[in-house]
Design a protein around this motif. Sequence first.
Motif, PDB file in Angstrom:
ATOM      1  N   ILE A  93      53.681  64.567 -24.548  1.00  0.00           N
ATOM      2  CA  ILE A  93      52.552  65.505 -24.624  1.00  0.00           C
ATOM      3  C   ILE A  93      53.380  66.614 -24.006  1.00  0.00           C
ATOM      4  O   ILE A  93      53.296  67.002 -22.618  1.00  0.00           O
ATOM      5  CB  ILE A  93      51.485  65.053 -23.810  1.00  0.00           C
ATOM      6  N   PRO A  94      53.612  67.548 -24.702  1.00  0.00           N
ATOM      7  CA  PRO A  94      54.110  69.041 -24.244  1.00  0.00           C
ATOM      8  C   PRO A  94      52.960  69.643 -23.347  1.00  0.00           C
ATOM      9  O   PRO A  94      52.059  69.675 -23.509  1.00  0.00           O
ATOM     10  CB  PRO A  94      54.392  69.863 -25.463  1.00  0.00           C
ATOM     11  N   ASN A  95      53.690  70.168 -22.211  1.00  0.00           N
ATOM     12  CA  ASN A  95      52.652  70.616 -21.107  1.00  0.00           C
ATOM     13  C   ASN A  95      53.360  71.630 -20.616  1.00  0.00           C
ATOM     14  O   ASN A  95      54.632  71.622 -20.217  1.00  0.00           O
ATOM     15  CB  ASN A  95      52.002  69.725 -20.412  1.00  0.00           C
ATOM     16  N   GLU A  96      52.544  72.643 -19.608  1.00  0.00           N
ATOM     17  CA  GLU A  96      53.139  73.273 -18.692  1.00  0.00           C
ATOM     18  C   GLU A  96      52.044  73.729 -17.969  1.00  0.00           C
ATOM     19  O   GLU A  96      50.883  73.531 -17.921  1.00  0.00           O
ATOM     20  CB  GLU A  96      53.615  74.875 -19.404  1.00  0.00           C
ATOM     21  N   GLY A  97      52.497  74.143 -16.577  1.00  0.00           N
ATOM     22  CA  GLY A  97      51.597  74.435 -15.512  1.00  0.00           C
ATOM     23  C   GLY A  97      51.928  75.498 -14.661  1.00  0.00           C
ATOM     24  O   GLY A  97      53.244  75.983 -14.623  1.00  0.00           O
ATOM     25  N   LYS A  98      50.983  75.926 -13.683  1.00  0.00           N
ATOM     26  CA  LYS A  98      51.658  77.242 -12.832  1.00  0.00           C
ATOM     27  C   LYS A  98      50.451  76.928 -11.674  1.00  0.00           C
ATOM     28  O   LYS A  98      49.261  76.764 -11.768  1.00  0.00           O
ATOM     29  CB  LYS A  98      51.203  78.556 -13.556  1.00  0.00           C
ATOM     30  N   LEU A  99      51.256  77.237 -10.581  1.00  0.00           N
ATOM     31  CA  LEU A  99      50.611  77.191  -9.242  1.00  0.00           C
ATOM     32  C   LEU A  99      50.579  78.458  -8.704  1.00  0.00           C
ATOM     33  O   LEU A  99      51.739  79.207  -8.477  1.00  0.00           O
ATOM     34  CB  LEU A  99      50.925  76.072  -8.295  1.00  0.00           C
ATOM     35  N   VAL A 100      49.626  79.472  -8.575  1.00  0.00           N
ATOM     36  CA  VAL A 100      49.619  80.858  -8.225  1.00  0.00           C
ATOM     37  C   VAL A 100      49.174  80.846  -6.783  1.00  0.00           C
ATOM     38  O   VAL A 100      47.782  80.279  -6.336  1.00  0.00           O
ATOM     39  CB  VAL A 100      49.024  81.914  -8.872  1.00  0.00           C
ATOM     40  N   LEU A 101      49.696  81.366  -5.781  1.00  0.00           N
ATOM     41  CA  LEU A 101      49.454  81.353  -4.179  1.00  0.00           C
ATOM     42  C   LEU A 101      49.098  82.817  -4.114  1.00  0.00           C
ATOM     43  O   LEU A 101      49.873  83.756  -4.143  1.00  0.00           O
ATOM     44  CB  LEU A 101      50.301  80.648  -3.325  1.00  0.00           C
ATOM     45  N   THR A 102      47.780  83.224  -3.512  1.00  0.00           N
ATOM     46  CA  THR A 102      47.456  84.558  -2.882  1.00  0.00           C
ATOM     47  C   THR A 102      46.648  84.292  -1.606  1.00  0.00           C
ATOM     48  O   THR A 102      46.107  83.401  -1.267  1.00  0.00           O
ATOM     49  CB  THR A 102      46.620  85.211  -4.112  1.00  0.00           C
ATOM     50  N   PRO A 103      46.821  85.491  -0.884  1.00  0.00           N
ATOM     51  CA  PRO A 103      46.025  85.432   0.551  1.00  0.00           C
ATOM     52  C   PRO A 103      44.504  85.441   0.211  1.00  0.00           C
ATOM     53  O   PRO A 103      43.843  86.123  -0.682  1.00  0.00           O
ATOM     54  CB  PRO A 103      46.427  86.923   1.119  1.00  0.00           C
ATOM     55  N   ALA A 104      43.868  84.452   1.123  1.00  0.00           N
ATOM     56  CA  ALA A 104      42.680  84.185   0.988  1.00  0.00           C
ATOM     57  C   ALA A 104      41.822  85.421   1.699  1.00  0.00           C
ATOM     58  O   ALA A 104      42.322  86.133   2.742  1.00  0.00           O
ATOM     59  CB  ALA A 104      41.793  82.740   1.571  1.00  0.00           C
ATOM     60  N   PRO A 105      40.504  85.727   1.411  1.00  0.00           N
ATOM     61  CA  PRO A 105      39.966  86.753   2.124  1.00  0.00           C
ATOM     62  C   PRO A 105      39.785  86.559   3.448  1.00  0.00           C
ATOM     63  O   PRO A 105      39.585  85.162   3.807  1.00  0.00           O
ATOM     64  CB  PRO A 105      38.430  86.676   1.232  1.00  0.00           C
ATOM     65  N   GLY A 106      39.666  87.518   4.286  1.00  0.00           N
ATOM     66  CA  GLY A 106      39.291  87.361   5.527  1.00  0.00           C
ATOM     67  C   GLY A 106      40.475  86.664   6.263  1.00  0.00           C
ATOM     68  O   GLY A 106      40.400  86.219   7.634  1.00  0.00           O
ATOM     69  N   GLU A 107      41.896  86.794   5.810  1.00  0.00           N
ATOM     70  CA  GLU A 107      42.823  86.302   6.400  1.00  0.00           C
ATOM     71  C   GLU A 107      42.573  84.533   6.960  1.00  0.00           C
ATOM     72  O   GLU A 107      42.931  84.227   8.000  1.00  0.00           O
ATOM     73  CB  GLU A 107      43.431  86.812   7.711  1.00  0.00           C
TER      74      GLU A 107
END
Length: 176
Positions: A93-107
């Motif tokens: 089952i060909p697949n790909e994934g991505k996890l993107v990390l960004t600062p949450a509002p209000g620190e």
Amino acid sequence: MARKPLPESAKELTLRRWISIGLPATDLFALWLAPDTLPRIMSHFAKVTPINKSDAHWQIDGPLGKKYAWESRIVEAQPGEIIAWQSLEGADIPNEGKLVLTPAPGEWGTELALTLTFTPPGGTLGKKVTTFFDLLPKEIASIALHRFKSLAETGEIPTINGQPAGRHAERQDKEK
């Protein structure tokens, strides 16, 4: 050898989910890449066996007792920002994934956005695999993120495996 990125037209099933975790992105990045993390957070969906720092072997049980397997490779890793992976050539089952990390509002910590894309094989088998994934679609990503959050914030993933149900305790005592 990494396989080519999935063509836009072939992307049969894409799952996207988000969660906020009260920890710095660099800590979460390191935890996600720890060798025992994926096997723990994805155990509801697949058996994941790390091969080395960038590759892992995946196996899932599909419909009609069929097993599907593939190897994945991390193709991009920017500390504290992004981790991207894709299955290697020959994946069931060909697949790909991505996890993107960004600062949450209000620190408050970090927002994680997880995207998983699966391309089931063609023909009758493909229809059965797609049906199998349609049974779980959003749950695969949601459960993985919630399990990761628990692991990151408490050091463990809650489970009820091996625990008797409390509401049936009286009935179990009477049956003895």
